[in-house]
Write a protein that holds these residues in place. Structure first.
Motif, short mmCIF file in Angstrom:
data_model
loop_
_atom_site.label_atom_id
_atom_site.label_comp_id
_atom_site.label_asym_id
_atom_site.label_seq_id
_atom_site.Cartn_x
_atom_site.Cartn_y
_atom_site.Cartn_z
N ILE A 1 6.99 -148.99 16.57
CA ILE A 1 8.27 -149.52 17.10
C ILE A 1 8.41 -150.98 16.77
O ILE A 1 8.89 -151.94 17.36
CB ILE A 1 8.09 -149.72 18.53
CG1 ILE A 1 6.78 -150.11 19.03
CG2 ILE A 1 8.35 -148.22 19.24
CD1 ILE A 1 6.41 -150.37 20.77
N ARG B 1 10.02 -149.28 23.20
CA ARG B 1 9.34 -150.62 23.27
C ARG B 1 9.07 -151.12 24.84
O ARG B 1 8.16 -151.72 25.13
CB ARG B 1 10.41 -151.48 22.59
CG ARG B 1 10.25 -151.33 21.02
CD ARG B 1 11.44 -152.07 20.17
NE ARG B 1 11.36 -151.92 18.97
CZ ARG B 1 12.54 -152.32 18.18
NH1 ARG B 1 13.61 -152.74 18.45
NH2 ARG B 1 12.29 -152.18 16.77
N ILE C 1 14.63 -146.38 20.62
CA ILE C 1 13.83 -147.34 20.33
C ILE C 1 13.29 -148.39 21.23
O ILE C 1 12.33 -148.70 21.68
CB ILE C 1 13.64 -147.83 18.56
CG1 ILE C 1 12.41 -148.43 18.62
CG2 ILE C 1 14.95 -148.90 18.86
CD1 ILE C 1 12.35 -148.86 17.18
#
Length: 366
Positions: A306, A319, A315
């Motif tokens: 990430i 995160r 993504i």
């Protein structure tokens, strides 16, 4: 009259041959003291590859216990090109009751006559030359009637140290300082990875540091492991094969696409002389994980997936999860890694390491 040897140089980095020359000055040439004079910038070099503070810190580490060695910052504090003649004049004027000599290595003889104010310099101070290699400019030795001395010579240079050569002959504590501060990183990696991979590595280092702050673990080790995680990523498979055969032949059964993580760990142990299991473990496990994952192992695994330049569907959710709960985020990313490997290579080609990690963390929810 007190005898002092002036020993100037870039010391970028300082190494065992520098130390052995200083010891010889004391023992063999009977100098009372050696004044080490690190230059801000060697007149024959365009740039220094380390900061002033880093070089001073390495010198401090290297001369520990050598009470006769004094570090003088006259040149390094000037922040401009340094010339030996100016330094010699400065110290002779300031300390008229000291008998000074200047120490140089035989590797400097070829350029000796090009030193600034050379004609005045050669008259101003006595030079003692230490034999750095078996080949040297004997014509200059004879022309200026210079004294040549031998010492306990390891035949190493700062350039070799920066390029990962002969580290077994380097001062261990200085080598550790270099590694933990990721010094000379670009010149060590520029020929082994693309710019894109290099910046990805820097990003993973930064992201690992960010996650280490959130998880209250060793910041430096997380940063170093994250930055070096892909150090063998772009090696050819023949070279990887050699390292795996040397360290653990069973890993040859794993998919070639993940060999770089194992080889990177072995490379750091063998060639960088990094003996810290926290760092080498995180590099080893960053691709397919393991049943036994430390906090830093998880951090580097996640940071790789990430990092800042990554951009794939969902993504930002990954995160957010990783930052909120590292273990949960690790499990989700491991599951994603497994599904991606299965889709790309088929379940029969996933590899034992990834399969074991997936079963332990995801299937059995440990």
């Amino acid at each position: 009259m007190k005898k002092v040897a002036l020993f100037g140089g870039s010391f970028d980095p300082i190494h065992t041959d520098h130390i052995n020359i200083m010891k010889s000055c004391k023992k063999d040439l009977k100098f009372d003291e050696v004044w080490l004079i690190p230059t801000y910038l060697n007149p024959f070099k365009l740039i220094s590859t380390s900061s002033v503070n880093q070089r001073l810190e390495m010198i401090k580490i290297a001369i520990k216990g050598l009470d006769f060695v004094k570090v003088k910052t006259y040149e390094i504090s000037k922040t401009v090109r340094s010339y030996t003649y100016d330094t010699v004049c400065y110290y002779k004027k300031k300390y008229p009751n000291i008998n000074f000599s200047f120490i140089m290595g035989s590797d400097q003889l070829d350029k000796f006559e090009k030193w600034d104010h050379f004609k005045n310099l050669i008259k101003a101070i006595d030079f003692k030359v230490y034999k750095r290699s078996d080949t040297y400019n004997n014509e200059i030795i004879n022309k200026y009637n210079l004294e040549l001395f031998e010492f306990e010579n390891n035949f190493i240079s700062s350039t070799e140290i920066r390029n990962l050569e002969k580290l077994n002959l380097q001062i261990k504590e200085v080598n550790d300082y270099i590694n933990y501060n990721l010094m000379y990183l670009y010149e060590r990696l520029e020929s082994r990875m693309t710019q894109e991979r290099y910046f990805h590595s820097l990003n993973v280092g930064r992201y690992s540091l960010e996650l280490a702050l959130l998880n209250n673990c060793d910041l430096n080790k997380a940063f170093v492991a994250g930055t070096l995680h892909d150090i063998a990523k772009e090696w050819d498979y023949d070279e990887m094969n050699e390292y795996i055969n040397l360290f653990d032949k069973s890993l040859l059964k794993e998919p070639k696409q993940v060999w770089h993580s194992f080889v990177g760990s072995f490379h750091l142990k063998k060639d960088w002389l990094i003996d810290d299991p926290v760092i080498t473990s995180a590099v080893f496990k960053h691709t397919v994980a393991d049943k036994d994952m430390s906090v830093i192992d998880m951090i580097v695994f996640c940071a790789d997936k990430i990092s800042y330049e990554r951009d794939y569907f969902d993504i930002e959710r990954f995160r957010a999860v990783v930052k909120a709960d590292l273990k949960m985020g690790f499990k989700e990313l491991l599951k994603r890694q497994f599904e991606f490997a299965k889709l790309k290579n088929g379940v029969e080609n996933i590899g034992t390491k990834l399969l074991e990690a997936y079963d332990w963390w995801v299937t059995n929810d440990n």
